[in-house]
Design a protein around this motif. Structure first.
Motif, mmCIF file in Angstrom:
data_model
loop_
_atom_site.group_PDB
_atom_site.id
_atom_site.type_symbol
_atom_site.label_atom_id
_atom_site.label_comp_id
_atom_site.label_asym_id
_atom_site.label_seq_id
_atom_site.Cartn_x
_atom_site.Cartn_y
_atom_site.Cartn_z
ATOM 1 N N GLY A 228 12.855 39.041 68.863
ATOM 2 C CA GLY A 228 12.904 38.399 67.553
ATOM 3 C C GLY A 228 13.196 39.402 66.465
ATOM 4 O O GLY A 228 14.018 39.172 65.587
ATOM 5 N N ARG A 229 12.535 40.542 66.542
ATOM 6 C CA ARG A 229 12.772 41.547 65.511
ATOM 7 C C ARG A 229 14.179 42.125 65.636
ATOM 8 O O ARG A 229 14.871 42.334 64.643
ATOM 9 N N ALA A 230 14.616 42.384 66.875
ATOM 10 C CA ALA A 230 15.929 42.999 67.077
ATOM 11 C C ALA A 230 17.040 42.049 66.634
ATOM 12 O O ALA A 230 18.018 42.480 66.028
ATOM 13 N N LEU A 231 16.889 40.755 66.905
ATOM 14 C CA LEU A 231 17.935 39.789 66.544
ATOM 15 C C LEU A 231 18.159 39.752 65.042
ATOM 16 O O LEU A 231 19.278 39.667 64.566
ATOM 17 N N GLY A 232 17.070 39.807 64.291
ATOM 18 C CA GLY A 232 17.196 39.636 62.856
ATOM 19 C C GLY A 232 17.352 40.940 62.098
ATOM 20 O O GLY A 232 17.527 40.926 60.882
ATOM 21 N N ILE A 289 19.387 30.321 67.221
ATOM 22 C CA ILE A 289 19.282 31.188 68.404
ATOM 23 C C ILE A 289 17.852 31.686 68.564
ATOM 24 O O ILE A 289 17.267 31.628 69.649
ATOM 25 N N THR A 290 17.287 32.169 67.452
ATOM 26 C CA THR A 290 15.926 32.688 67.517
ATOM 27 C C THR A 290 14.957 31.607 67.963
ATOM 28 O O THR A 290 14.063 31.845 68.783
ATOM 29 N N MET A 291 15.151 30.382 67.442
ATOM 30 C CA MET A 291 14.257 29.284 67.796
ATOM 31 C C MET A 291 14.361 28.972 69.288
ATOM 32 O O MET A 291 13.346 28.838 69.982
ATOM 33 N N LEU A 292 15.594 28.910 69.798
ATOM 34 C CA LEU A 292 15.795 28.621 71.216
ATOM 35 C C LEU A 292 15.103 29.668 72.083
ATOM 36 O O LEU A 292 14.411 29.342 73.052
#
Lengths: 311, 374
Positions: A228-232, A289-292
């Motif tokens: 989650g942190r890396a994605l955002g 994407i994050t939610m999925l």
């Protein structure tokens, strides 16, 4: 005594009432915030989803525009996780089972300090220290392992590549992952550990038999938190990566797929009209994407929990 | 008992000291306010909001500081939102002046501006900020190289890939060029610097600056097809150039530092960047025709062959109304613009922000326009 045997009404104290209401408000507040963000993203992104939208030559349609960035976002985060997960498990094991008490406490503090460094500092460190430091290694990798497509292509002269971004992201997500895994490992039932040792297991075998199976859901949820942190992550990527709007698996070249968040940061200040909506639409994409991924993680953990022996 | 008298004495002394301070301060205030009243006939007061190009943000900072020192009652806010947003905000009536990397488009001239009187009345614009864009490189032991526009275009489109390429060697007799790969660094964000750099390439090197068989034109965002390495904002480009050996990039000339710089081929000579050479381009360029006389919009003659002109420059315009609906704002805009255009204002910005002062000729023309603002 006329009410003998009647139900005793629980006495409602003011403190109880206030606390339960406050907790409910806090809980519902999260839902409201999330809904507000989702609604904002959706409304602002709508103009870009109109087939007549005019992106003044910067994009043809929303799907082809956002695809490279979706790829870059996932690719960078997966590299980061691939590096960070084994390291985080190792650190957590060392702190929980190998280091002596005093030293493990100090190490814990230091890990927490790493988490407090702002991402822009990680970005500056990445571009000014890490990238030049890694560049000779990249050249070597390209010369000797260039036949592997990942290491092929013209090596960047500055080291500002996807692999550097992956490493910076890995370092950024490491503290939170290690801290979470450490807590889970510390909760391994003492009986399991002692039983394993009593059967003649070495320490490594004990960890393999007792600690790791017990901690598996914790490891998975820490990976999801890290992901989650890396994605955002925006600032560090925007500073370190040399971006382009293409899909490229090569790790060492100047032409790297940008991430959604970094792309928004780079282009939003000078954007306008439908193109601005398009950028917000890509933000909506990242949100989805994050939610999925989080839902997937919940599902995995809930399934695993039944077999892990944690209950 | 002795203690109490001591404390009393102390209190007395401190009271004296404190009141002394207060008296001093009042005196200072009086003298300064008297001084400002005598130096400027009308005391300006109020707030003036503007926004626009981030390229001239450092210049605006210097001007705002200088102007507010002369006029303590005025607050000038310049928000570096980017040129496009700046012009939009002016159009929406949120701001009273704009700094912009490009002149008003024809349709923007036609749209009404709510802060002007009448709303579809004339606007003014003139170059206020001229800054050379240096093409800088990081090559050990080499401080300057000559390159024709075609060579620069070849490097940045990925056609020239080695430093010892024949095209570079031809213009640099006697320089030992290394057999090293070139890494061309461009801006990864959208920027007026990229827009002006590519505008120059599209005009001065039309046969090399080609994308999909056509002239690539001027672009604010770098196209992926040309490859090269991207850096976020000017500082990112500088960091990328510094990090590698054999890197080349473009950025505002005030940021050259220790890098080597390219002297650009103009006509039959090679011109190194300098403030004077950059300011000259405006003097040799024609003003766009068919627009109100109060708009000095230049069609920059980037492929000029005039001697001593450095054609890779970024120019930004100051834009506002000729007649403001609010007379108080008109006074402020007039005073602020006159200050920016004054010899001291130009000198002050140049010292603090490293841009090129505009030429005397342009300065007089712009002042004549500002005098008519009401």
């Amino acid at each position: 005594m006329t009410t003998l045997g009647g139900q005793v009404k629980p006495k409602v104290r003011l403190g109880d009432l206030v606390f339960s209401r406050a907790a409910s408000v806090a809980g519902i507040g999260i839902l409201i915030t999330l809904a507000a963000v989702a609604v904002f993203l959706f409304i602002q992104a709508l103009p870009a989803l109109n087939p007549e939208a005019d992106f003044s030559g910067k994009a043809e349609n929303p799907i082809s525009y956002v695809t490279p960035y979706v790829f870059g976002t996932l690719y960078g985060s997966i590299i980061a996780l691939a590096i960070a997960t084994p390291l985080a498990i190792g650190i957590a094991l060392y702190i929980s089972h190998y280091a002596n008490r005093r030293f493990s406490q100090i190490l814990g503090y230091i890990m927490d300090l790493l988490a407090a460094i702002p991402s822009v500092v990680y970005g500056l460190w990445g571009i000014m220290v890490l990238a030049p430091f890694l560049n000779p290694t990249y050249l070597w990798l390209n010369e000797n392992l260039g036949w592997i497509p990942l290491f092929a292509g013209q090596v960047s002269a500055t080291g500002r590549t996807m692999l550097t971004v992956g490493i910076v992201l890995a370092i950024m997500v490491l503290p939170i992952m290690a801290a979470l895994i450490r807590e889970v490992f510390l909760q391994t039932p003492r009986l399991h550990e002692e039983a394993a040792l009593a059967l003649g297991a070495t320490r490594w075998e004990m960890i393999k038999m007792a600690v790791l199976p017990f901690g598996r859901p914790g490891i998975i949820s820490s990976m999801m938190l890290g992901l989650g942190r890396a994605l955002g992550e925006t600032m560090a990527v925007a500073l370190v990566l040399s971006p382009a709007s293409i899909i490229n698996f090569a790790l060492l070249t100047s032409q790297n797929s940008n991430t959604i968040a970094a792309n928004i940061a780079l282009h939003f200040p000078e954007s306008g009209g439908d193109y601005r909506s398009l950028l917000i639409a890509s933000g909506l994409m990242l949100f989805l994407i994050t939610m999925l991924i989080n839902m997937l993680a919940r599902y995995i953990i809930s399934r695993r929990a039944e077999f892990s022996g944690a209950n | 008992m002795r203690k109490i008298t001591q404390i009393a004495a102390l209190a007395g002394v401190s009271a004296l000291v404190l009141s002394g301070c207060a008296a001093n301060e009042a005196a200072v205030e009086e003298t300064t306010s008297a001084a400002t009243e005598t130096s400027t006939a009308v005391v300006l007061e109020g707030t003036l909001d503007g926004s626009g190009a981030s390229s001239m943000a450092s210049g605006q900072e210097a001007w705002v500081a200088g102007f507010q020192e002369l006029n303590p009652g005025v607050t000038v806010n310049y928000n570096p939102t980017g040129s496009g947003t700046g012009r939009d905000q002016f159009e929406e009536g949120l701001t009273f002046f704009t700094g912009s990397d490009s002149s008003f488009k024809d349709e923007e001239l036609a749209t009404p501006h709510p802060n002007c009187s009448p709303a579809d009345g004339d606007v003014f614009e003139f170059p206020i900020w001229i800054s050379p864009i240096a093409v800088m490189f990081n090559l050990e032991g080499i401080d300057t190289l000559n390159m024709s526009p075609d060579t620069v275009a070849g490097i940045f489109t990925g056609k020239i890939t080695k430093w010892n390429d024949a095209a570079i060697a031809a213009d640099n007799a006697g320089v030992a060029l290394p057999d090293l790969a070139i890494t061309a660094v461009h801006r990864s964000d959208e920027s007026g610097t990229t827009g002006n750099f590519t505008d120059w390439l599209s005009k001065a090197a039309p046969n090399t600056w080609v994308l999909n068989g056509e002239n690539a034109g001027d672009l604010e965002a770098w196209p992926a097809e040309f490859g090269g390495e991207g850096g976020n904002a000017t500082s990112g480009v500088i960091a990328a150039i510094a990090a590698g050996n054999g890197t080349i990039g473009y950025a505002d000339a005030s940021r050259v530092g220790d890098f080597g710089t390219v002297a650009i081929g103009v006509g039959s000579e090679f011109v190194a960047y300098s403030s004077e050479a950059a300011a000259k381009i405006v003097d040799v360029s024609p003003i766009k025709e068919g627009r109100p006389a109060t708009t000095l919009a230049y069609d920059l003659d980037r492929d000029t062959t005039e001697s001593g002109v450095y054609p890779v420059v970024l120019i930004s315009y100051l834009q506002g109304c000729m007649d403001y609906a609010d007379d108080a704002k008109a006074e402020l805009v007039k005073a602020y613009a006159s200050y920016m255009l004054s010899a001291e204002g130009q000198e002050w910005a140049s010292q603090n922000a490293g841009n090129a002062p505009i030429s005397e000729d342009l300065r007089q023309k712009a002042l004549a326009i500002i005098d008519q603002v009401k």
